[in-house]
Design an enzyme around this catalytic site. Structure first.
Site, PDB file in Angstrom:
ATOM      1  N   ASP A 132      10.895 -26.908 -12.221  1.00  0.00           N
ATOM      2  CA  ASP A 132      10.366 -26.800 -13.578  1.00  0.00           C
ATOM      3  C   ASP A 132       8.837 -26.652 -13.511  1.00  0.00           C
ATOM      4  O   ASP A 132       8.239 -25.762 -14.135  1.00  0.00           O
ATOM      5  CB  ASP A 132      10.751 -28.082 -14.332  1.00  0.00           C
ATOM      6  CG  ASP A 132      10.656 -27.946 -15.825  1.00  0.00           C
ATOM      7  OD1 ASP A 132      10.272 -26.863 -16.292  1.00  0.00           O
ATOM      8  OD2 ASP A 132      10.951 -28.923 -16.533  1.00  0.00           O
ATOM      9  N   TYR A 148      17.213 -34.522 -14.382  1.00  0.00           N
ATOM     10  CA  TYR A 148      17.412 -34.315 -15.816  1.00  0.00           C
ATOM     11  C   TYR A 148      18.842 -34.652 -16.260  1.00  0.00           C
ATOM     12  O   TYR A 148      19.136 -34.704 -17.450  1.00  0.00           O
ATOM     13  CB  TYR A 148      17.100 -32.864 -16.205  1.00  0.00           C
ATOM     14  CG  TYR A 148      15.636 -32.488 -16.051  1.00  0.00           C
ATOM     15  CD1 TYR A 148      14.639 -33.458 -16.010  1.00  0.00           C
ATOM     16  CD2 TYR A 148      15.244 -31.162 -15.944  1.00  0.00           C
ATOM     17  CE1 TYR A 148      13.314 -33.111 -15.858  1.00  0.00           C
ATOM     18  CE2 TYR A 148      13.907 -30.811 -15.795  1.00  0.00           C
ATOM     19  CZ  TYR A 148      12.949 -31.795 -15.751  1.00  0.00           C
ATOM     20  OH  TYR A 148      11.624 -31.463 -15.599  1.00  0.00           O
ATOM     21  N   ASP A 194       6.523 -22.814 -13.537  1.00  0.00           N
ATOM     22  CA  ASP A 194       5.506 -22.606 -14.575  1.00  0.00           C
ATOM     23  C   ASP A 194       4.151 -22.340 -13.930  1.00  0.00           C
ATOM     24  O   ASP A 194       3.411 -21.443 -14.351  1.00  0.00           O
ATOM     25  CB  ASP A 194       5.386 -23.837 -15.477  1.00  0.00           C
ATOM     26  CG  ASP A 194       6.339 -23.772 -16.658  1.00  0.00           C
ATOM     27  OD1 ASP A 194       7.243 -22.915 -16.629  1.00  0.00           O
ATOM     28  OD2 ASP A 194       6.195 -24.565 -17.595  1.00  0.00           O
ATOM     29  N   LYS A 244      10.761 -33.524  -1.547  1.00  0.00           N
ATOM     30  CA  LYS A 244       9.896 -34.620  -1.120  1.00  0.00           C
ATOM     31  C   LYS A 244      10.690 -35.486  -0.143  1.00  0.00           C
ATOM     32  O   LYS A 244      10.982 -36.658  -0.425  1.00  0.00           O
ATOM     33  CB  LYS A 244       9.426 -35.435  -2.344  1.00  0.00           C
ATOM     34  CG  LYS A 244       8.464 -34.693  -3.238  1.00  0.00           C
ATOM     35  CD  LYS A 244       7.035 -34.733  -2.745  1.00  0.00           C
ATOM     36  CE  LYS A 244       6.435 -36.103  -2.904  1.00  0.00           C
ATOM     37  NZ  LYS A 244       5.069 -36.185  -2.321  1.00  0.00           N
TER      38      LYS A 244
END
Ligand code: NAD
Length: 367
Positions: free
Chosen positions: A248, A142, A252, A192
């Site tokens: 993120d 981000y 959630d 990953k």
């Protein structure tokens, strides 16, 4: 000795409504437990823009950097949708996060037994669930450069860059290990590493930091496998640490295993300040809910549980935090529900105030 200091920023929409209930709990600790806080209150978001033409006044920012913890309600609302980007209510929150350098975002997923039926998963998969996701909040894809939409030959290309330095990984890893030490001493790191170099570095650095925490059982999982495991059998986890992007999504996902947005607290922690405590901002996950603002329908539990997190992580009052959580469990077990917690079969919901008062009564009963 001076009291611990707390800056309260109720914000917009339902923020002030839920914060009124939190103030009752804070007052309760002062009068009933001899745990008084030096509380100051200020504006953030749309209401700060209305008063000062900016979503966060410099004085408020300075105060946030001084206090032991900040507790925020929510910001935003349709009234402010057309404001210039630079003064939108959310910019106030982003400024707080940036200037306090809050790199470690804690999102618990805790399932209260009385709400286990509310989950989209089977009751035995979620009942008693208590996990914590630690998400890196200030770096990664981000924020990485280069970023943008560029022209390449005859077409445009959108670019974002996943970038992590060793020190950025190490500090969030350390905060996750510290947390694991206070909990079940189990930490799973997700990335990953099979397809991303930043994931390889992430895994190496987390492993290195782990050498300082021999009591914590460290495991690694690819983030996509982690998403599957979180829905298959979430109780296998205690603390999960992951980067900004995966965090993120995974936070959630994990949070919604447990039901309503009105139940979800969060904490964002930074480096220790002059007082030795990490800079800290506590806030419910939900927004300002303009659709129900001013109607007494908001569930105050997410904000109350955010204060419980402050008790545990900023003020070393883990037992008192557990007391608040037990009081919430008690009122839910007694069948009290705000409107967001009503199932399809309906019933009569309690108001924001009634829920807050019931939690205070449950705290009284705990003495
Ligand atoms: P929202 O979280 O405000 O609301 C989503 C839905 O959940 C709504 O139906 C709302 O009524 C319900 N809900 C949320 N909190 C609840 C509670 N405590 N009790 C009962 N029901 C609750 O998200 P949104 O509608 O997407 O955004 C509304 C405004 O809030 C926007 O301006 C948005 O930018 C802002 N926002 C702020 C934050 C923040 O302050 N951290 C976070 C998300 C959204």
């Amino acid at each position: 000795m001076t009291n611990p200091s707390l800056l309260i920023l109720p914000g917009d929409g339902i923020g002030p409504e839920v914060m009124t209930e939190v103030r009752k709990i804070i007052d309760w600790f002062g009068t009933k437990r001899g745990l008084a806080f030096d509380v100051s209150e200020d504006l953030v978001g749309g209401c700060a823009y209305d008063a000062h033409g900016t979503p966060l006044h410099d004085d408020t920012m300075a105060r946030a950097l001084e206090v032991d913890a900040v507790l925020l309600g929510a910001v935003g609302g349709p009234k402010y949708d057309d404001l210039d980007f630079s003064v939108k209510p959310e910019r106030g929150l982003l400024r707080l996060r940036k200037e306090m350098d809050l790199f470690s975002n804690l999102r618990p997923a805790q399932c209260f037994d009385a709400l286990a039926d509310f989950s989209s998963l089977k009751k035995d998969v979620v009942a008693g669930l208590d996990i914590m996701i630690v998400r890196e909040l200030t770096s990664g894809v981000y924020f990485g450069e280069p970023r943008g939409i560029f022209k390449e030959g005859n077409e445009r290309v959108g670019i974002n860059t996943q970038r992590y330095t060793e020190s950025e990984i190490a500090r969030v890893a350390r905060s996750a290990f510290e947390l694991a030490m206070r909990r079940g001493k189990k930490l799973c790191s997700m990335e990953k590493a099979n397809v991303m170099e930043s994931g390889i570095l992430w895994r190496e650095v987390v492993t290195e930091v782990g050498r300082d925490y021999p009591e914590v059982e460290l495991s690694h999982m690819y983030a996509d496998a982690g998403a599957m495991q979180l829905t298959r059998w979430p109780k296998q986890f205690d603390v999960i640490v992951t980067d900004n992007l995966f965090g993120d999504l995974l936070s959630d996902l994990a949070a919604m295993l447990t039901g309503s947005l009105g139940m979800l607290p969060s904490a964002s922690l930074g480096a220790p300040g002059a007082n030795g405590r990490p800079k800290a901002l506590y806030e419910p996950v939900h927004g300002s809910a303009p659709d129900i603002a001013g109607q007494g329908k908001a569930n105050p539990i997410a904000c109350i549980l955010s204060f419980a997190m402050a008790l545990r992580y900023s003020f070393d009052q883990g037992d008192e935090a557990a007391r608040v959580e037990a009081a919430v469990e008690r009122v839910l077990a007694d069948g009290l529900r705000t409107a967001d917690l009503m199932g399809p079969e309906g019933g009569s919901p309690v108001s924001t105030t009634q829920m807050g008062d019931a939690i205070v009564a449950a705290l009284d009963a705990s003495l």
